[in-house]
Design an enzyme around this catalytic site. Structure first.
Site, PDB file in Angstrom:
ATOM      1  N   LYS A  13       1.084  -1.626   0.098  1.00  0.00           N
ATOM      2  CA  LYS A  13       0.077   0.287   0.082  1.00  0.00           C
ATOM      3  C   LYS A  13       0.929   1.822  -0.247  1.00  0.00           C
ATOM      4  O   LYS A  13       0.502   2.050  -0.681  1.00  0.00           O
ATOM      5  CB  LYS A  13      -1.241   0.095   1.645  1.00  0.00           C
ATOM      6  N   ARG A  88      -9.487   0.832   9.389  1.00  0.00           N
ATOM      7  CA  ARG A  88      -8.977   0.078   9.596  1.00  0.00           C
ATOM      8  C   ARG A  88      -9.649  -0.448  10.083  1.00  0.00           C
ATOM      9  O   ARG A  88     -10.059  -1.955  10.441  1.00  0.00           O
ATOM     10  CB  ARG A  88      -7.431  -0.045   9.849  1.00  0.00           C
ATOM     11  N   ARG A 127      11.276  -6.320   4.368  1.00  0.00           N
ATOM     12  CA  ARG A 127      10.760  -4.592   4.208  1.00  0.00           C
ATOM     13  C   ARG A 127      12.056  -3.578   5.153  1.00  0.00           C
ATOM     14  O   ARG A 127      12.566  -4.334   6.323  1.00  0.00           O
ATOM     15  CB  ARG A 127       9.739  -3.862   4.713  1.00  0.00           C
ATOM     16  N   ARG A 160      11.325  -1.277  10.357  1.00  0.00           N
ATOM     17  CA  ARG A 160      10.467  -1.583  11.791  1.00  0.00           C
ATOM     18  C   ARG A 160      10.544  -1.875  12.844  1.00  0.00           C
ATOM     19  O   ARG A 160      10.001  -3.595  12.511  1.00  0.00           O
ATOM     20  CB  ARG A 160       9.219  -0.958  10.639  1.00  0.00           C
ATOM     21  N   ARG A 171      -0.395  -8.023  13.540  1.00  0.00           N
ATOM     22  CA  ARG A 171      -1.119  -7.094  12.353  1.00  0.00           C
ATOM     23  C   ARG A 171      -2.524  -7.851  11.689  1.00  0.00           C
ATOM     24  O   ARG A 171      -3.248  -7.357  11.037  1.00  0.00           O
ATOM     25  CB  ARG A 171       0.043  -6.452  12.031  1.00  0.00           C
TER      26      ARG A 171
END
Ligand code: AMP
Length: 219
Positions: A13, A88, A127, A160, A171
Site C-alpha cells: 500500500k 481500518r 522490508r 520497523r 497485525r
C-alpha cells in the site's frame, strides 16, 4: 478525487500510495506515517499511540479519526486525497462517511490490494524503511544500491519495530478480524475494486492506473 487504499500489511500500500500521489497529484494521508511522525516527535499522541503500534495492535478509533479529520479538513486536501491505512475498522469507516457527509462529498473509489498471507510475511520481514524520508525498500525484491542507505536521500534504512515476525502475525490477525468488514462495507456501496498485488511494483501500478483512469473516464 477521494480514494481509499485498502489491503493487509505488507501488500505494498505504502509503495503504491506514493506512486498514485505523484501520478495524480493528490496528497496521500497515511495514518501509519502520521503516527510514526508523532512518535518520533514524542508528542502526547505519539506516546499514547506508540504503545499500541510496537505490539502490532490498532490504535483506538477516536484518536485516529480526530487525526484524519484535521488533515482532510485542511487546505491541502480541498481537491481530494488518497487515504492509506485508513479506515481500518467499521467504526472508522462510519466516522469518515459522517465527516464527508457534513461537507457534501463522498469517497469515489476504494482499491483493495490482495495477496496470500505467507507472501505478506515474506514481504514484511524483508522490508526496510528510510528513517529520514520514509522511502520503502526490500532486501530481496527492491534492494537499495548501497546496503542500508536510502537511494533517494542517503538516510539510514531500518527495520520497523512492528515488522518483526510476532508483531506481523498480530497485525495480520487484526486485519482479518477488524478490517475485513471495511472491505464489505465499500463492496456493498459498489465502490470497491479488488486488485491482485502479486507481480512487480510496476505491474500492480499499471492495474491501479487502469482502474483510476476508467473511473475518471480518461482514454
Ligand atoms: P501501517 O504503517 O499502516 O502498517 O501502520 C502502522 C501501525 O500504526 C499499525 O500497526 C497500527 O498500530 C497503527 N495504525 C495505522 N493506521 C491505523 C488505523 N487506521 N487505525 C488504527 N491503528 C492504525
Amino acid at each position: 478525487m477521494r480514494l481509499i487504499l485498502l489491503g493487509p500489511p505488507g501488500v505494498g500500500k505504502g509503495t503504491q500510495a506514493r506512486l498514485i500521489e505523484e501520478h495524480y497529484r493528490i496528497p496521500c494521508i497515511s495514518t501509519g506515517d502520521l503516527l510514526r511522525e508523532e512518535v518520533a516527535a514524542d508528542t502526547a499522541l505519539g506516546r499514547y499511540a506508540g504503545s499500541f503500534m510496537e505490539k502490532g495492535d490498532l490504535v483506538p478509533d477516536e484518536a485516529i479519526v480526530e487525526m484524519v479529520r484535521k488533515r482532510i479538513e485542511g487546505p491541502l486536501c480541498r481537491n481530494g486525497y488518497l487515504l492509506d491505512g485508513f479506515p481500518r475498522t467499521l467504526a472508522q469507516a462510519q466516522a469518515l462517511e459522517e465527516m464527508l457527509r457534513r461537507h457534501g462529498v463522498e469517497i469515489d473509489l476504494a482499491l483493495n490490494l490482495e495477496l496470500e498471507e505467507e507472501e505478506l510475511v515474506r514481504r514484511l520481514t524483508g522490508r526496510r524503511t528510510c528513517q529520514r524520508c520514509g522511502a520503502i525498500f526490500h532486501v530481496l525484491f527492491h534492494p537499495p544500491q548501497s546496503e542500508g542507505v536510502c537511494d533517494l536521500c542517503g538516510g539510514a534504512l531500518v527495520q520497523r519495530e512492528d515488522d518483526r515476525e510476532e508483531a506481523i502475525r498480530r497485525r495480520l490477525g487484526h486485519y482479518r478480524e477488524e478490517t475485513a468488514p471495511v472491505i464489505d462495507y465499500y463492496r456493498k456501496q459498489g465502490k470497491l475494486k479488488d486488485i491482485s498485488a502479486s507481480g512487480s511494483i510496476g505491474e500492480v501500478e499499471r492495474k491501479i492506473d487502469r482502474i483510476i483512469r476508467k473511473m475518471l473516464q480518461v482514454p
